[in-house]
Scaffold this motif. Sequence first.
Motif, mmCIF file in Angstrom:
data_model
loop_
_atom_site.group_PDB
_atom_site.id
_atom_site.type_symbol
_atom_site.label_atom_id
_atom_site.label_comp_id
_atom_site.label_asym_id
_atom_site.label_seq_id
_atom_site.Cartn_x
_atom_site.Cartn_y
_atom_site.Cartn_z
ATOM 1 N N GLY A 63 -7.229 11.224 10.826
ATOM 2 C CA GLY A 63 -6.961 10.377 9.679
ATOM 3 C C GLY A 63 -5.501 9.974 9.653
ATOM 4 O O GLY A 63 -4.706 10.362 10.516
ATOM 5 N N MET A 64 -5.104 9.211 8.668
ATOM 6 C CA MET A 64 -3.717 8.762 8.558
ATOM 7 C C MET A 64 -2.762 9.953 8.444
ATOM 8 O O MET A 64 -1.707 9.982 9.075
ATOM 9 N N ALA A 65 -3.149 10.952 7.651
ATOM 10 C CA ALA A 65 -2.293 12.130 7.475
ATOM 11 C C ALA A 65 -2.152 12.909 8.777
ATOM 12 O O ALA A 65 -1.062 13.377 9.123
ATOM 13 N N PHE A 100 -0.155 10.131 -1.687
ATOM 14 C CA PHE A 100 -0.450 10.546 -0.312
ATOM 15 C C PHE A 100 0.368 11.774 0.064
ATOM 16 O O PHE A 100 -0.155 12.745 0.620
ATOM 17 N N GLU A 101 1.656 11.755 -0.283
ATOM 18 C CA GLU A 101 2.533 12.872 0.068
ATOM 19 C C GLU A 101 2.160 14.132 -0.698
ATOM 20 O O GLU A 101 2.199 15.240 -0.155
ATOM 21 N N LYS A 102 1.787 13.982 -1.976
ATOM 22 C CA LYS A 102 1.385 15.144 -2.758
ATOM 23 C C LYS A 102 0.108 15.776 -2.208
ATOM 24 O O LYS A 102 -0.029 17.000 -2.177
ATOM 25 N N ARG A 103 -0.809 14.954 -1.759
ATOM 26 C CA ARG A 103 -2.096 15.460 -1.275
ATOM 27 C C ARG A 103 -1.993 16.065 0.117
ATOM 28 O O ARG A 103 -2.586 17.093 0.409
ATOM 29 N N HIS A 104 -1.220 15.422 0.993
ATOM 30 C CA HIS A 104 -1.218 15.825 2.402
ATOM 31 C C HIS A 104 0.074 16.513 2.848
ATOM 32 O O HIS A 104 0.137 17.031 3.970
ATOM 33 N N GLY A 140 4.028 6.860 6.552
ATOM 34 C CA GLY A 140 4.925 5.968 7.287
ATOM 35 C C GLY A 140 4.202 4.737 7.803
ATOM 36 O O GLY A 140 3.024 4.504 7.514
ATOM 37 N N TYR A 141 4.921 3.959 8.598
ATOM 38 C CA TYR A 141 4.328 2.754 9.182
ATOM 39 C C TYR A 141 3.489 3.065 10.427
ATOM 40 O O TYR A 141 2.524 2.373 10.723
ATOM 41 N N MET A 142 3.900 4.103 11.162
ATOM 42 C CA MET A 142 3.260 4.357 12.452
ATOM 43 C C MET A 142 1.767 4.623 12.329
ATOM 44 O O MET A 142 0.991 4.235 13.207
ATOM 45 N N LEU A 144 0.824 -1.207 0.000
ATOM 46 C CA LEU A 144 0.000 0.000 0.000
ATOM 47 C C LEU A 144 0.858 1.257 0.000
ATOM 48 O O LEU A 144 0.557 2.222 -0.704
ATOM 49 N N ARG A 145 1.907 1.244 0.805
ATOM 50 C CA ARG A 145 2.798 2.407 0.863
ATOM 51 C C ARG A 145 3.469 2.643 -0.493
ATOM 52 O O ARG A 145 3.630 3.783 -0.926
ATOM 53 N N GLN A 146 3.860 1.548 -1.136
ATOM 54 C CA GLN A 146 4.504 1.681 -2.437
ATOM 55 C C GLN A 146 3.520 2.180 -3.498
ATOM 56 O O GLN A 146 3.866 3.004 -4.350
ATOM 57 N N GLN A 147 2.263 1.718 -3.415
ATOM 58 C CA GLN A 147 1.281 2.074 -4.430
ATOM 59 C C GLN A 147 0.758 3.494 -4.260
ATOM 60 O O GLN A 147 0.570 4.227 -5.244
#
Length: 394
Positions: free
Chosen positions: A280-282, A213-217, A222-224, A205-208
């Motif tokens: 959320g995750m972000a 995710f980084e561009k949006r948020h 990360g894993y945490m 999921l992190r790779q996909q």
Amino acid sequence: MSNVDILVPDLLESISDATVVNWNKTPGEPVQRDEVLVELETDKVVLEVLSPEAGILEEVLEDAGSTVTSRQVLGRLRRRDSTGQAQTEQLYTQKTAMVQGHQKILEAASHDTSCLTISQLIADHDLNAEVIKNSGINDDLTHEDVEKEVVREQSAPAPIGNRREKRVPMTRLRHRVSQRLVEAKNSTAMLTTFNEVNMQPVMALRQQYGEAFEKRHGIRLGYMSFYIKAVLEALKRFPEVNASIDGEDVVYRHYFDISIAVSTPRGLVTPVLKDIDMLGMAGIEKKIKQFALKGRNGTLTVEELTGGSFTVTNGGTFGSLISTPIINPPQSAILGMHVIKDRPMAVGGKVVILPMMYLALSYDHRLIDGKESISFLVTVKDVLEDPIRLLLDV
């Protein structure tokens, strides 16, 4: 001009006192408004005391190492006025120049042995006067004799087995951490249960989605955040793990505040991610990054370090393969995550190399039974191995 008291900030009820670490200014030195004057260390955090206004540090009442309490006077500040400000700063500059000039003279004298008496030379170099050979008239000791002994001492080989030690006082934070660790071992029926988790789904999921995710948020995925979300799901199913013992009562919490272990130059601290069910995750990733930066800079606040109903610690960041984490009182459990390692696993009758990680849950057996602790850990494992469960709530 009138004086202004420099006070210890209001401390929380859980903090009885603080220790003066160091003053950043000396008496007579000009200071600006909101400039850091003195640093205080409590058993949880380092506090910076700011100057309430611009002026001159008049006097220091509590030196480094002193123990102080809430609202105690640390020192006094002399207010500046419009007419005396320039004159005061000029006097301070002249005084500083004089002191620096005096220091240079002393430094030069220390290198010019002719400026020192024989007794000063012997004392400065910690020599034994009885072993120095005298060559002066009437068997007197001369500068040259002492200088030769200095050269001989410096060129002599160090004795074999000469081991040095350094003794320094333990910081308040380190002292409190040690107390809490011993308290946890002595006051809880602590057990640890282990499991292992296949991290391939999370890594995929992190790779996909990591780049999107980084561009949006504006923050890396990360894993945490996965760990925290998995813990949240498990805490919802097993409320005993989110509870604590208070005397003869059990306090069940209907909120989810997670302490995360952060290593700092002053020791281990556990800032609290509050209301993780609302994040959320972000939001989780941003909070964790903020805590890490504050921990390194020593700017975590008391409020950020207070509370917490469950702790997550990730020894994997330092390469730990497996450990038995110690409970953070008054909490009843702590989850340890570890380094992800490729290992051969049996899958469908075949040996497959998978990125595996050990999980360790330490818990207070007085409140949490073996069934609940194992089921809690299995829930964390299931969510991490199939993250889509978070979306489907299954």
